[in-house]
Scaffold this active site. Structure first.
Site, PDB file in Angstrom:
ATOM      1  N   SER A  65       0.797  -1.231   0.000  1.00 19.13           N
ATOM      2  CA  SER A  65       0.000   0.000   0.000  1.00 19.13           C
ATOM      3  C   SER A  65       0.830   1.281   0.000  1.00 19.13           C
ATOM      4  O   SER A  65       0.325   2.337  -0.356  1.00 19.13           O
ATOM      5  CB  SER A  65      -0.970   0.016   1.178  1.00 19.13           C
ATOM      6  OG  SER A  65      -0.288   0.228   2.388  1.00 19.13           O
ATOM      7  N   LYS A 111       0.486   4.528   6.674  1.00 16.70           N
ATOM      8  CA  LYS A 111      -0.124   5.378   5.641  1.00 16.70           C
ATOM      9  C   LYS A 111       0.438   6.788   5.770  1.00 16.70           C
ATOM     10  O   LYS A 111       1.084   7.147   6.741  1.00 16.70           O
ATOM     11  CB  LYS A 111      -1.648   5.448   5.791  1.00 16.70           C
ATOM     12  CG  LYS A 111      -2.360   4.106   5.819  1.00 16.70           C
ATOM     13  CD  LYS A 111      -2.343   3.399   4.495  1.00 16.70           C
ATOM     14  CE  LYS A 111      -3.031   2.044   4.628  1.00 16.70           C
ATOM     15  NZ  LYS A 111      -2.714   1.136   3.573  1.00 16.70           N
TER      16      LYS A 111
END
Length: 191
Positions: free
Chosen positions: A36, A77
């Site tokens: 990700s 993230k």
């Protein structure tokens, strides 16, 4: 001789205690899992996460953070929006408080996208569990997205995260050593 040996043992014991305290309360290692954040952070790479620095210095847009996604999983993230920000994406272009923002960490993924868009179009009010009447990020909440937007499970899927979910800010990548890097903010990104 015995005194010197005792001094060495005490010195080594103190060093281990200091390392334990630093590792437990200041910086902790974390292994990247998944794609990700690719290519910024790749699967299997190891980073040091500062678990107190972000509390004293605050989080800024562009910081890369580790947070508790649920009881079993931690995610890594990038912070896109902080409390008080009005965030909107239009056709892969980020606008914060009405101003277009550069996202140089997306350059690689934009060049290699599979579809028309990697981020798409959305506003804060479109996110899961968001107030449908407000595009402003509330106090104590953050909008986080993975750099590899086409595969990332992030705020678009689970909504804004609470500040108390955040473990810490990624300080540096230490493994593999050949990929050592200490700052992941946008102005230091080369993709």
């Amino acid at each position: 001789m015995k005194k010197e040996l005792l001094e060495w043992i005490i010195s080594i014991a103190v060093a281990f205690v200091i390392l334990f305290i630093v590792g437990k309360f200041i910086v902790t290692p974390y292994t990247i899992k998944g794609e990700s954040m690719d290519p910024t952070l790749k699967d299997g790479e190891r980073v040091a996460v500062n678990i107190i620095g972000y509390k004293t210095g605050g989080l800024e847009k562009g910081n890369v953070v580790v947070f508790h996604a649920n009881k079993n999983d931690d995610y890594v993230k990038r912070v896109i929006g902080v409390p008080g920000d009005k965030v909107e994406y239009k056709n892969d272009t980020l606008y914060v408080n009405g101003k277009k923002q550069d996202e140089p960490y997306l350059n690689y993924n934009l060049k290699h996208k599979q579809g028309d868009y990697i981020t798409g179009t959305f506003q804060v009010k479109d996110l899961p569990n968001a107030n449908p009447k407000s595009n402003v990020i509330p106090k104590g909440k953050y909008l986080v997205l993975g750099d590899n937007r086409e595969v990332s499970k992030d705020s678009r899927a689970f909504g804004l995260i609470d500040e108390d979910q955040i473990v810490g800010k990624v300080s540096f990548r230490f493994w593999p050593f050949s990929e050592f890097k200490y700052n992941f903010n946008p102005e230091n990104t080369k993709n």
